[in-house]
Design a protein around this motif. Structure first.
Motif, short mmCIF file in Angstrom:
data_model
loop_
_atom_site.label_atom_id
_atom_site.label_comp_id
_atom_site.label_asym_id
_atom_site.label_seq_id
_atom_site.Cartn_x
_atom_site.Cartn_y
_atom_site.Cartn_z
N GLN A 54 40.51 39.30 35.35
CA GLN A 54 40.72 40.50 36.15
C GLN A 54 40.22 40.36 37.58
OE1 GLN A 54 42.47 43.08 34.78
NE2 GLN A 54 42.69 41.60 33.13
N ARG A 56 39.72 39.32 41.55
CA ARG A 56 40.59 39.37 42.71
C ARG A 56 39.94 38.59 43.84
NH1 ARG A 56 43.03 40.80 39.10
NH2 ARG A 56 44.01 42.77 38.69
N THR A 57 40.75 38.00 44.69
CA THR A 57 40.29 37.37 45.91
C THR A 57 40.64 38.30 47.06
OG1 THR A 57 40.61 35.14 45.05
CG2 THR A 57 40.59 35.38 47.43
N VAL A 58 39.70 38.52 47.97
CA VAL A 58 39.97 39.37 49.13
C VAL A 58 39.87 38.51 50.38
CG1 VAL A 58 39.29 41.40 50.45
CG2 VAL A 58 39.05 41.40 47.95
N PRO A 67 43.66 42.15 49.16
CA PRO A 67 43.29 41.62 47.84
C PRO A 67 44.49 40.96 47.17
CG PRO A 67 43.55 44.00 47.73
CD PRO A 67 43.78 43.59 49.16
N THR A 68 44.25 39.85 46.48
CA THR A 68 45.30 39.16 45.74
C THR A 68 44.76 38.76 44.37
OG1 THR A 68 44.68 36.96 46.51
CG2 THR A 68 46.24 38.18 47.88
N ASP A 69 45.66 38.35 43.50
CA ASP A 69 45.27 37.89 42.17
C ASP A 69 44.88 36.42 42.15
OD1 ASP A 69 45.79 40.36 41.16
OD2 ASP A 69 47.75 39.87 40.36
#
Length: 110
Positions: A54, A56-58, A67-69
């Protein structure tokens, strides 16, 4: 002095490799330890964290957070939760961490 007890693991691996009874027992042990730390006054902070699936990378793009997965490095386990405890010496914090480590072992050799 404050010490951090960190719990590492992979929720999806545990769900696939352990029985519901084992998981329930492990969760009860962790909740009991949390209650003991709070009652004894050793607890400073702590919480469970979401599974790495779950995460996320920001990153920033044009000055705004995006934000991305992913992408993520392939990992087998991640930080699952933590306690910050007050202890007079490192040995005491290690003693408090030992039951949690024993209860959460996920290798097939335990």
């Amino acid at each position: 002095m404050k010490y951090m007890i960190m719990m590492f693991g992979c929720a999806s691996e545990v769900v696939q490799s352990r029985s519901k009874e084992w998981i329930a027992g492990m969760q009860k042990m962790l909740m009991d330890l949390d209650a003991e730390l709070r009652e004894s006054g050793e607890w400073v902070a702590g919480d469970a964290l979401t599974d790495a699936s779950q995460a996320r990378t920001v990153r920033f793009a044009d000055g705004a957070p995006v934000p991305t997965d992913g992408p993520f490095a392939e990992i087998k386990e991640s930080l699952a939760g933590y306690w910050i405890v007050e202890a007079s010496e490192p040995a005491h914090s290690s003693t408090r961490a030992a039951p949690a480590l024993a209860a959460t072992r996920t290798s097939s050799t335990d």
